[in-house]
Structure formats: C-alpha cells, structure tokens
Design an enzyme around this catalytic site. Structure first.
Site, PDB file in Angstrom:
ATOM      1  N   GLU A  44       5.823 -12.587  -1.140  1.00  0.00           N
ATOM      2  CA  GLU A  44       7.222 -13.004  -1.230  1.00  0.00           C
ATOM      3  C   GLU A  44       7.531 -14.134  -0.247  1.00  0.00           C
ATOM      4  OE1 GLU A  44       7.075  -8.455  -1.934  1.00  0.00           O
ATOM      5  OE2 GLU A  44       6.027  -9.958  -0.735  1.00  0.00           O
TER       6      GLU A  44
ATOM      7  N   ASP B 108      -5.356 -13.002  -1.509  1.00  0.00           N
ATOM      8  CA  ASP B 108      -4.377 -12.803  -2.580  1.00  0.00           C
ATOM      9  C   ASP B 108      -4.363 -14.070  -3.425  1.00  0.00           C
ATOM     10  OD1 ASP B 108      -3.448 -10.233  -1.729  1.00  0.00           O
ATOM     11  OD2 ASP B 108      -2.311 -11.217  -0.146  1.00  0.00           O
TER      12      ASP B 108
ATOM     13  N   CYS C 247      -3.730 -11.424   3.030  1.00  0.00           N
ATOM     14  CA  CYS C 247      -2.918 -10.321   3.528  1.00  0.00           C
ATOM     15  C   CYS C 247      -2.768 -10.470   5.041  1.00  0.00           C
ATOM     16  CB  CYS C 247      -3.589  -8.995   3.182  1.00  0.00           C
ATOM     17  SG  CYS C 247      -2.820  -7.573   3.995  1.00  0.00           S
TER      18      CYS C 247
ATOM     19  N   LYS D 205       0.834  -1.209   0.000  1.00  0.00           N
ATOM     20  CA  LYS D 205       0.000   0.000   0.000  1.00  0.00           C
ATOM     21  C   LYS D 205       0.861   1.249   0.000  1.00  0.00           C
ATOM     22  CE  LYS D 205      -3.895   2.373   2.062  1.00  0.00           C
ATOM     23  NZ  LYS D 205      -4.936   2.400   3.109  1.00  0.00           N
TER      24      LYS D 205
END
Length: 275
Positions: A222, A189, A182, A83
C-alpha cells in the site's frame, strides 16, 4: 514492528480467533510522504485483497471452500498486516457456520473492527471466478524500452519529469517490472502497475527507471503505491492521476492497491497471468 507475526515461526490456529488480526496505522507511513495525520488525503482509493484459501465447516461438519474478495478503503485508519490476515482466515477452518452469509457477516465484522472502516466482503464460488478468466492491464508498455539501469539505484523522484513542449494528453502507462521487498522478512513482492494521467506527457524512460528503483525498497504494498502516486503528482503535476498495482499472491492472499485524485472508474478485480 517487533510485535508483528510476520517473519516469525507461528503455529497455525485450530480454532476461530479474531484477535489474530493485527492493525498497522496508515499514518505512520504517510508521515514519510508529508501527509499529516487527520489532514485531507491527496487521494482516494481502495485496497483490494483476494483470498484463495478460505474454508469453514457447515453445521454437519463438512468443509466448505470459496474465494473471497475484500475491499479496504484507503481512508481507513489502519491496514491489516498480511500474515495476521492469513492466520485469521485459517482460524475459520474448524469453525461451524450456518451459511455462507453467516461467514461473510463474520468477516465483515472482524475485518471492519481492525481496519477502522467498513470492509466490503464478497464470497465467490470457485466456478464463478473461473468464468472471469484472466486479463492483463491495458496501456502503453514501458517495459519495451531498451534502457540501461543501475541495479543498485533507488527510486529517485528526480527521475520523474514531463515534456514541457507538448500539450496535455490523456495516457495510460503500464509496467510489469515493479518489485519491492517485505519490510520485515525481505521477501520479494512482485507486481504490475498501471498509471493513468491527464497532463503533459511523462517522460517514459525516467518513469521506468524510477519504478525499477523500488526493487531495493522494503515497504508494504500500500505504501509503495502511495509513494508512486505522490512522487508523480509532485514531480509531473498531472491534472488527474490514478495509480493501480496488482501484486502476486503470497500465503494465499494478494493485495491490489488503487489510488486516484478524481472521480475515476475504479478498477475491476480481474486476475493477471502472474496471479
């Protein structure tokens, strides 16, 4: 985590502000994988970001638009919180730049300072990206398997195993069922994942159940990919391994992490249908 902009009501900036970028130390999540800070990484790779809402003003005040690609090295000390990245890019909307090259150099400078390593940056006209089209990941599709799944099960590494009676193979496996959440907002996601390896055949049903187990996990993109890489490496012991995930975009950004333990050809940045 409490200092992150993610998950908070935030006014969008009306002037250029590189201080909006928020670093997240990779070492924090890697410690969960028993990767000690300053120790050699068990992989190399890159996080490929695509920005679909890049805009700025030319010297006459006319808005310019383009798409941007950012490559953040996996060995950089920091990730960039998504963000904050979005807010930073929006802070460019009212900034004047002499040229596209000036925009690119500003992006490289600001992003590299936060990541702690040079961030390769490309600005692409929309018509150039349109010519590239879309293409799905190639490989054996795990999703074809008709399996029963416990919807509440977690990503258990013990599900990963190989067929010891077979000789090593070179194989590429693909699934479109990867989903995580998230870690701050809990928003989903979605991703497709490609696993290339050389070694004894990985048992596909166990691998698919393992990947589906990420549906309940709250982690950054990641770290999900690094977890998958390390779990497969530990449990299946392939001679070579590469893991690549392409996540759908949120807030005008998508993130596509790639990790490998050998000098593999790095993936191209071709969009998929869901992206």
């Amino acid at each position: 985590m409490n200092s992150l902009q993610l998950g908070k009501s935030t006014p969008y900036p009306n002037q250029y502000d590189p201080s909006l970028l928020f670093p997240i130390q990779r070492s924090v999540n890697r410690a969960k994988l028993s990767i000690q800070e300053n120790a050699p990484l068990p992989f190399m790779g890159v996080d490929i970001w695509n920005a679909f809402e890049l805009s700025w003003l030319n010297p006459k005040g006319k808005p310019q638009i383009a798409l941007a690609e950012f490559q953040i090295p996996a060995d950089s000390p920091n990730m960039i919180e998504s963000k904050s990245f979005k807010l930073y890019l929006n802070s460019l909307n009212s900034a004047h730049f002499e040229s596209e090259d000036a925009v690119r150099e500003r992006l490289i400078t600001d992003l590299s300072a936060v990541a702690g390593s040079k961030v390769i940056t490309r600005i692409n006209p929309t018509e150039e990206i349109a010519k590239q089209g879309m293409q799905e990941m190639g490989g054996v599709l795990l999703d074809r398997l008709d399996i029963e799944v416990d919807p509440g099960a977690s990503a258990d590494p013990s599900l990963l195993s190989v067929n010891e009676s077979f000789s090593p193979v070179e194989q590429c496996l693909v699934s479109h069922l990867l989903k995580s959440n998230c870690p701050v907002t809990g928003q989903p996601d979605w991703a497709s994942i490609q696993i290339r390896y050389q070694g004894r055949p990985i048992l596909e049903e166990g691998l698919l159940r393992y990947l589906i187990g990420f549906r309940q996990l709250g982690e950054f993109h990641e770290h999900c990919v690094e977890t998958i890489f390390c779990d497969i490496k530990q449990q299946c012991k392939p001679e070579k391994l590469s893991v690549y995930a392409r996540y759908t975009r949120r807030g005008g950004l998508d993130i596509n992490p790639f990790r490998t333990d050998h000098n593999a050809v790095w993936p191209d940045n071709t969009r998929h249908a869901r992206q």
